[in-house]
Design a protein around this motif. Sequence first.
Motif, PDB file in Angstrom:
ATOM      1  N   GLU A 104       0.598  -1.147  -0.173  1.00 18.83           N
ATOM      2  CA  GLU A 104      -0.045  -0.038  -0.040  1.00 18.83           C
ATOM      3  C   GLU A 104       0.782   1.131  -0.104  1.00 18.83           C
ATOM      4  N   GLY A 105       0.261   2.103  -0.593  1.00 21.28           N
ATOM      5  CA  GLY A 105       1.108   3.632  -0.505  1.00 21.28           C
ATOM      6  C   GLY A 105       2.022   3.815  -1.560  1.00 21.28           C
ATOM      7  N   ILE A 106       2.787   2.744  -2.124  1.00 18.24           N
ATOM      8  CA  ILE A 106       3.557   2.827  -3.196  1.00 18.24           C
ATOM      9  C   ILE A 106       3.642   1.638  -3.896  1.00 18.24           C
ATOM     10  N   THR A 107       3.642   1.506  -5.189  1.00 18.19           N
ATOM     11  CA  THR A 107       3.600   0.145  -5.951  1.00 18.19           C
ATOM     12  C   THR A 107       4.961  -0.370  -6.051  1.00 18.19           C
ATOM     13  N   ARG A 108       5.051  -1.570  -6.593  1.00 20.78           N
ATOM     14  CA  ARG A 108       6.431  -2.078  -6.569  1.00 20.78           C
ATOM     15  C   ARG A 108       7.352  -1.431  -7.557  1.00 20.78           C
ATOM     16  N   GLU A 109       6.657  -1.227  -8.670  1.00 22.01           N
ATOM     17  CA  GLU A 109       7.470  -0.495  -9.844  1.00 22.01           C
ATOM     18  C   GLU A 109       8.033   0.760  -9.317  1.00 22.01           C
ATOM     19  N   GLU A 110       7.197   1.552  -8.781  1.00 22.12           N
ATOM     20  CA  GLU A 110       7.598   2.544  -8.364  1.00 22.12           C
ATOM     21  C   GLU A 110       8.749   2.616  -7.092  1.00 22.12           C
ATOM     22  N   PHE A 111       8.673   1.901  -6.236  1.00 22.10           N
ATOM     23  CA  PHE A 111       9.737   1.671  -5.201  1.00 22.10           C
ATOM     24  C   PHE A 111      10.795   1.228  -5.797  1.00 22.10           C
ATOM     25  N   TYR A 112      10.890   0.306  -6.681  1.00 23.32           N
ATOM     26  CA  TYR A 112      12.314  -0.136  -7.264  1.00 23.32           C
ATOM     27  C   TYR A 112      12.940   1.237  -8.208  1.00 23.32           C
ATOM     28  N   LEU A 119       5.203 -15.598 -12.626  1.00 23.70           N
ATOM     29  CA  LEU A 119       6.337 -14.499 -12.820  1.00 23.70           C
ATOM     30  C   LEU A 119       5.989 -13.334 -11.998  1.00 23.70           C
ATOM     31  N   LEU A 120       7.140 -13.012 -10.927  1.00 21.92           N
ATOM     32  CA  LEU A 120       6.357 -11.874 -10.307  1.00 21.92           C
ATOM     33  C   LEU A 120       7.421 -10.793 -10.060  1.00 21.92           C
ATOM     34  N   ASN A 121       7.129  -9.524  -9.915  1.00 20.05           N
ATOM     35  CA  ASN A 121       7.885  -8.484  -9.254  1.00 20.05           C
ATOM     36  C   ASN A 121       8.068  -8.557  -7.682  1.00 20.05           C
ATOM     37  N   VAL A 122       9.120  -9.219  -7.153  1.00 14.87           N
ATOM     38  CA  VAL A 122       9.234  -9.360  -5.619  1.00 14.87           C
ATOM     39  C   VAL A 122       8.663  -8.231  -4.856  1.00 14.87           C
ATOM     40  N   THR A 123       8.013  -8.579  -3.621  1.00 14.42           N
ATOM     41  CA  THR A 123       7.383  -7.624  -2.749  1.00 14.42           C
ATOM     42  C   THR A 123       8.521  -6.521  -2.225  1.00 14.42           C
ATOM     43  N   THR A 124       8.192  -5.433  -1.959  1.00 13.49           N
ATOM     44  CA  THR A 124       9.086  -4.430  -1.647  1.00 13.49           C
ATOM     45  C   THR A 124       9.553  -4.856  -0.229  1.00 13.49           C
ATOM     46  N   ALA A 125       9.059  -5.627   0.663  1.00  9.88           N
ATOM     47  CA  ALA A 125       9.640  -5.982   2.099  1.00  9.88           C
ATOM     48  C   ALA A 125      10.600  -6.763   1.889  1.00  9.88           C
ATOM     49  N   ILE A 126      10.807  -7.595   0.841  1.00  9.00           N
ATOM     50  CA  ILE A 126      12.176  -8.266   0.536  1.00  9.00           C
ATOM     51  C   ILE A 126      13.120  -7.611  -0.502  1.00  9.00           C
ATOM     52  N   GLY A 127      12.560  -6.890  -1.434  1.00  4.74           N
ATOM     53  CA  GLY A 127      13.404  -6.023  -2.456  1.00  4.74           C
ATOM     54  C   GLY A 127      13.991  -4.950  -1.778  1.00  4.74           C
ATOM     55  N   HIS A 148      15.923  -5.140   0.567  1.00  3.93           N
ATOM     56  CA  HIS A 148      17.304  -5.467   1.161  1.00  3.93           C
ATOM     57  C   HIS A 148      18.003  -6.332  -0.003  1.00  3.93           C
ATOM     58  N   LEU A 149      17.462  -6.198  -1.173  1.00  5.16           N
ATOM     59  CA  LEU A 149      18.111  -6.727  -2.303  1.00  5.16           C
ATOM     60  C   LEU A 149      18.460  -5.834  -3.426  1.00  5.16           C
ATOM     61  N   GLY A 150      17.807  -4.857  -3.669  1.00  2.00           N
ATOM     62  CA  GLY A 150      17.825  -3.664  -4.625  1.00  2.00           C
ATOM     63  C   GLY A 150      17.433  -4.095  -6.001  1.00  2.00           C
ATOM     64  N   PRO A 151      17.112  -2.969  -6.785  1.00  2.00           N
ATOM     65  CA  PRO A 151      16.401  -3.270  -8.048  1.00  2.00           C
ATOM     66  C   PRO A 151      17.465  -4.047  -9.001  1.00  2.00           C
ATOM     67  N   ASN A 152      16.734  -4.295 -10.259  1.00  3.99           N
ATOM     68  CA  ASN A 152      17.340  -4.962 -11.087  1.00  3.99           C
ATOM     69  C   ASN A 152      18.091  -6.320 -10.995  1.00  3.99           C
ATOM     70  N   GLY A 153      17.218  -7.014 -10.070  1.00  5.20           N
ATOM     71  CA  GLY A 153      17.621  -8.587  -9.740  1.00  5.20           C
ATOM     72  C   GLY A 153      16.712  -9.600 -10.412  1.00  5.20           C
ATOM     73  N   VAL A 154      17.340 -10.590 -10.725  1.00  2.00           N
ATOM     74  CA  VAL A 154      16.584 -11.851 -11.126  1.00  2.00           C
ATOM     75  C   VAL A 154      16.950 -13.072 -10.598  1.00  2.00           C
ATOM     76  N   GLY A 155      15.857 -13.656 -10.394  1.00  2.00           N
ATOM     77  CA  GLY A 155      16.090 -15.419  -9.541  1.00  2.00           C
ATOM     78  C   GLY A 155      15.148 -16.103  -9.809  1.00  2.00           C
ATOM     79  N   PHE A 156      15.193 -17.299  -9.353  1.00  2.00           N
ATOM     80  CA  PHE A 156      13.976 -18.276  -9.440  1.00  2.00           C
ATOM     81  C   PHE A 156      13.969 -19.062  -8.106  1.00  2.00           C
ATOM     82  N   ALA A 157      12.535 -19.601  -8.029  1.00  2.00           N
ATOM     83  CA  ALA A 157      12.364 -20.586  -6.823  1.00  2.00           C
ATOM     84  C   ALA A 157      11.661 -21.917  -7.405  1.00  2.00           C
ATOM     85  N   VAL A 158      12.245 -22.752  -7.075  1.00  2.00           N
ATOM     86  CA  VAL A 158      11.627 -24.093  -7.625  1.00  2.00           C
ATOM     87  C   VAL A 158      11.465 -25.164  -6.611  1.00  2.00           C
ATOM     88  N   VAL A 159      10.422 -26.140  -6.682  1.00  2.00           N
ATOM     89  CA  VAL A 159      10.351 -27.277  -5.928  1.00  2.00           C
ATOM     90  C   VAL A 159      10.693 -28.455  -6.744  1.00  2.00           C
TER      91      VAL A 159
END
Length: 276
Positions: free
Chosen positions: A41-49, A253-261, A263-274
């Motif tokens: 709320e208050g700021i989109t993920r795109e705007e935040f990054y 495929l998703l833009n990671v939530t700001t509460a994690i991002g 601590h990571l910064g913009p322009n990161g890419v990764g994957f989660a698998v089971v």
Amino acid sequence: MKIGIVTDSTADIPAALVIKYKIEVVPALLVIDGKSLIDGEGITREEFYTRMPSFKVPATTAAPSAGSFMERYEKLSNAGAEKILSIHASSKLSGIFNAARLAAESFGERVQVVDSEQLSLGCGFQVLAAAEAISRGAVIEEITRLIKGIQGRIRLIAVLDTLEYLRRSGRVSWAKARIGGALNLKPLIELTHGRVENLGAVRTTRLANIRLLEMAHEMGTIERLAVLHTNAETRARKFLKEFNPILPEKPLLLNVTTAIGAHLGPNGVGFAVVRK
């Protein structure tokens, strides 16, 4: 037996799936220039990054209060839930698990709090597996065994654009020291056993993309996949197209939530698998 399920916003579960499985999501907090915002709320993920590099003071995060969890547990209990599973971000990286555990003390054995030892869809896939099992009528013991089994098969790997934000966060011991030009490298990281591990670094984005793809192909047979990014959707889609695994379900495929991002910064890419 009616079973309720609770998680937090760092699990990154898409809204459509939250609604489908009636998952209660407690939002983490994001602090920008001293102002506390509810995650999402208050700021989109795109705007935040986009704004992140220009913040005068680095954005930080905070765990929700124990009271926030108590409200969700009470809501589910009042709706008839006899048992509640509360699955949360790694206790080694966030205070969210402890806030949930403290809240659960008032509910005795009705609430079971689980440390996912993960973040983003590494946690979210555990929540979704539990929610699917609940929808099939599984009992609580079966679901907790399922979660533990999945935990051992999850891999979450990412390449960051810089080490700077991880270093600033202070939550990763090996990233705290500023060593020469290390911040100009593209660090490869993995979240395992609840901690962020260093997998090395490369010098360019091109090499980072190649290495990430190589590691994805090393995963073997995959049951679930999420491609994660911090405002790097073009790279994320290219990675997914080149990886192109055969899957029983459509990948997320998703833009990671700001509460994690944060601590990571913009322009990161990764994957989660089971893995199967």
